[in-house]
Design an enzyme around this catalytic site. Structure first.
Site, PDB file in Angstrom:
ATOM      1  N   GLU A   1      -4.861   2.461  -4.054  1.00 56.27           N
ATOM      2  CA  GLU A   1      -3.401   2.538  -4.085  1.00 56.27           C
ATOM      3  C   GLU A   1      -2.783   1.281  -3.481  1.00 56.27           C
ATOM      4  O   GLU A   1      -1.680   1.303  -2.968  1.00 56.27           O
ATOM      5  CB  GLU A   1      -2.927   3.801  -3.366  1.00 56.27           C
ATOM      6  CG  GLU A   1      -3.144   3.833  -1.868  1.00 56.27           C
ATOM      7  CD  GLU A   1      -4.493   4.421  -1.448  1.00 56.27           C
ATOM      8  OE1 GLU A   1      -5.450   4.380  -2.254  1.00 56.27           O
ATOM      9  OE2 GLU A   1      -4.579   4.913  -0.298  1.00 56.27           O
TER      10      GLU A   1
ATOM     11  N   ASP B   1       0.842  -1.192   0.000  1.00 54.08           N
ATOM     12  CA  ASP B   1       0.000   0.000   0.000  1.00 54.08           C
ATOM     13  C   ASP B   1       0.878   1.243   0.000  1.00 54.08           C
ATOM     14  O   ASP B   1       1.835   1.342   0.767  1.00 54.08           O
ATOM     15  CB  ASP B   1      -0.906  -0.014   1.244  1.00 54.08           C
ATOM     16  CG  ASP B   1      -2.007   1.022   1.134  1.00 54.08           C
ATOM     17  OD1 ASP B   1      -3.091   0.674   0.635  1.00 54.08           O
ATOM     18  OD2 ASP B   1      -1.773   2.180   1.543  1.00 54.08           O
ATOM     19  N   ILE B   2       0.553   2.183  -0.904  1.00 43.96           N
ATOM     20  CA  ILE B   2       1.356   3.403  -0.976  1.00 43.96           C
ATOM     21  C   ILE B   2       1.033   4.290   0.229  1.00 43.96           C
ATOM     22  O   ILE B   2      -0.136   4.526   0.535  1.00 43.96           O
ATOM     23  CB  ILE B   2       1.071   4.182  -2.286  1.00 43.96           C
ATOM     24  CG1 ILE B   2       1.314   3.258  -3.496  1.00 43.96           C
ATOM     25  CG2 ILE B   2       1.921   5.439  -2.379  1.00 43.96           C
ATOM     26  CD1 ILE B   2       0.956   3.884  -4.830  1.00 43.96           C
TER      27      ILE B   2
ATOM     28  N   ASN C   1      -2.608  13.111  -4.258  1.00 41.62           N
ATOM     29  CA  ASN C   1      -3.785  13.554  -5.002  1.00 41.62           C
ATOM     30  C   ASN C   1      -4.166  14.976  -4.618  1.00 41.62           C
ATOM     31  O   ASN C   1      -4.479  15.805  -5.479  1.00 41.62           O
ATOM     32  CB  ASN C   1      -4.977  12.625  -4.718  1.00 41.62           C
ATOM     33  CG  ASN C   1      -4.930  11.388  -5.604  1.00 41.62           C
ATOM     34  OD1 ASN C   1      -4.380  11.428  -6.696  1.00 41.62           O
ATOM     35  ND2 ASN C   1      -5.505  10.299  -5.128  1.00 41.62           N
TER      36      ASN C   1
END
Lengths: 284, 276
Positions: free
Chosen positions: A154, A111-112, A119
């Site tokens: 993500e 997971d980022i 964003n």
């Protein structure tokens, strides 16, 4: 053309059972009757030639369309990686293998970290670029036999077959460090750097688990990685099952003696013992 | 039933059995799959039954149960129905050819192949209510060291480790014994060598395992391996398996059959009280 080993070959067998009509030799497929336009549009979008070629049989053409659709249905359009559906079928196949062979298969959930901030700061297009860069990076970090998919948002998943418990952490660490060292261009003169958190779990050996349970275990580890500060790897530790080379050496000492006896017996230096066991060994 | 079987909180995958001194619950296990665990369980049960013991074999290999295949029994009611509350325990017990009782896992048990607190409790409940009714309860466990296998083994007073002479089987048996020593403080593991190539090879293998354990596994309670016997390579075994018959029924007098009878006798001398 039927793809024998494509990513979707096994799915076709499950889902696309040919209707009975296709199996009777007398019937011809009426392609007009099938509403192929949408399918064709989808395929075209995926840059595949979707037109029926001259001389191509209707069945062949239909098979090609189905193959193309299968491929699309397993792909994440943004990153080109496999999607969640692809992950599930890969996990299910891996579970079968593990249940029968006891092979070590590792599932990593990646997971980022703080993706929302990217964003919010740079816009959603930048976010997409980051996702694509990470996708490429993950794919480059692993072997061709491994599967990398976009799990959603993500989050990515990596399935590593034949990955011995000893090496699992090394692989996950290598991925984490490679991602951290990336400088991803998102606009003119703007690069971003991201980190990832990774949770991993091995499929339980020798038992047929379920994909959900497996994902859940990896997910728990991902949660652990996130809550203990991100940019790190947490693995569900399988039971210690390591036998060192020295242990093995001593363990197999008797086999060397056994084999020597057998070879001596077979070569006729000595007759087989009263039970005829020299022959037994060969049969066994 | 908690007074009979008290799970220990420190080791969630093990449970303590005050029943241990009676030596009634035996786990048949192995390091690697496919070494003949289920074959040994079923035929040993038949051999013990022949000697007058009341025996039950419980299919504790929840992930890959195949006692039903070995015995050629496909009952309507299985352990799965007991787990899901659809049937009573006594309705799931059936008579196997060979004069012993069996409790088959049923294909649905796959869902329980992971050790959750519910699975543990249900397992404990089932075993504790079975034990008073039999002389011997044989647990046909899965291979290796998954949490369900370790849990099932932890319920047994004695561990029968089945291994073949192949290097892979030995390595896995050794690794499993290490875990049993470390996690369950086992002091005795009984070794059965299946597909022994020649007389005496099983004893040699057991001694070899013992040597490696003595050298590499350091504990304050030394582990002792007891060689229980060898089952020789015998074409009759394959025949019986392919016909899905018990060897002890088809050809009890063949070398492998005689070896299993001998095993039963040896168990009687060491762990199981002689039938009254």
């Amino acid at each position: 053309m039927r793809l024998p080993f494509g990513p979707c070959a096994h799915i076709q067998r499950q889902v696309f059972k040919p209707p009975l009509a296709l199996l009777t030799p007398s019937s011809q497929i009426d392609l007009q009757a099938l509403q192929l336009d949408d399918a064709r549009a989808l395929l075209k979008h995926d840059a595949k030639d979707s037109q029926q070629e001259a001389g191509e049989s209707p069945t062949g053409y239909l098979q090609r369309v189905i193959d193309g659709l299968c491929e699309i249905s397993l792909k994440d359009p943004l990153t080109g990686l496999g999607n969640r559906r692809h992950l599930r079928s890969t996990l299910e196949r891996a579970i079968e293998t593990v249940a029968r062979s006891g092979e070590s298969v590792l599932l990593l959930l990646v997971d980022i970290d703080h993706f929302k901030a990217i964003n919010d700061t740079h816009g959603h297009l930048a976010g997409d670029q980051v996702l694509q860069a990470i996708a490429n990076c993950l794919a480059d970090c692993v072997r061709p036999m491994d599967t990398v998919v976009r799990y959603g948002g993500e989050e990515f998943a990596v399935i590593l077959p034949h990955c011995r418990p000893l090496f699992g952490r090394a692989v996950a660490e290598r991925i984490r460090q490679t991602v951290a060292s990336l400088s991803i261009p998102v606009a003119a003169q703007t690069n971003v750097q991201v980190t990832i958190s990774t949770g991993g779990a091995y499929a339980p050996e020798w038992v047929r688990s379920t994909a959900d349970l497996w994902i859940e275990r990896a997910d728990q580890q991902l949660y652990r990685a996130k809550t203990s500060g991100r940019n790190q790897v947490c693995l569900d530790q399988p039971q210690e099952l390591s036998v060192s080379a020295e242990e093995k050496g001593l363990l197999f000492a008797h086999i060397a003696t056994d084999e020597a006896t057998m070879i001596r017996n077979l070569s006729g230096d000595a007759p087989p013992d009263s039970q005829g066991n020299a022959t037994d060994r060969v049969n066994a | 039933m908690n007074d009979v079987l008290t799970p220990t909180a420190e080791h969630p995958s093990t449970a303590k059995l005050p029943l241990r001194p009676h030596g009634k619950v035996l786990a048949v296990t192995s390091g690697k799959g496919g070494v003949g665990k289920t074959f040994v369980s079923a035929n040993l049960a038949a051999a013990l039954a022949k000697r007058g013991h009341k025996v039950l074999v419980l299919d504790a290999d929840l992930g890959l149960a195949n006692l039903d295949v070995v015995l050629n029994l496909y009952p309507k009611i299985t352990l799965h129905d007991v787990f899901t509350g659809k049937a009573k325990l006594e309705d799931a017990i059936l008579q196997a050819p060979g004069g012993f009782s069996v409790l088959l896992a049923g294909s649905g048990m796959v869902e329980y192949s992971r050790l959750t607190p519910e699975v543990r409790d249900e397992f404990l409940r089932i075993i504790s209510s079975l034990v008073p009714h039999y002389d011997v309860v044989l647990l046909d466990t899965g291979a290796g060291i998954s949490d369900v296998v370790l849990f099932a083994v932890s319920l047994a007073s004695e561990v029968l480790m089945v291994a073949t002479p192949e290097p892979t089987s030995l390595t896995d048996a050794y690794a499993t014994i290490k875990v049993l020593v470390g996690q369950q403080q086992r002091q005795t593991v009984r070794v059965i060598v299946n597909q022994a190539a020649r007389p005496g090879s099983g004893l040699a293998i057991t001694n070899q395992l013992q040597q490696v354990l003595d050298r590499f596994v350091v504990t304050d309670h030394p582990i002792r391996l007891v060689h229980m016997g060898d089952i020789p390579v015998d074409p009759e075994v394959r025949q019986a398996i392919m016909r899905r018959q018990l060897l002890m029924q088809a050809t009890p007098g063949c070398p492998a059959g005689a070896a299993i009878s001998q095993l039963a006798r040896k168990l009687e001398e060491s762990v199981i009280p002689k039938p009254a």
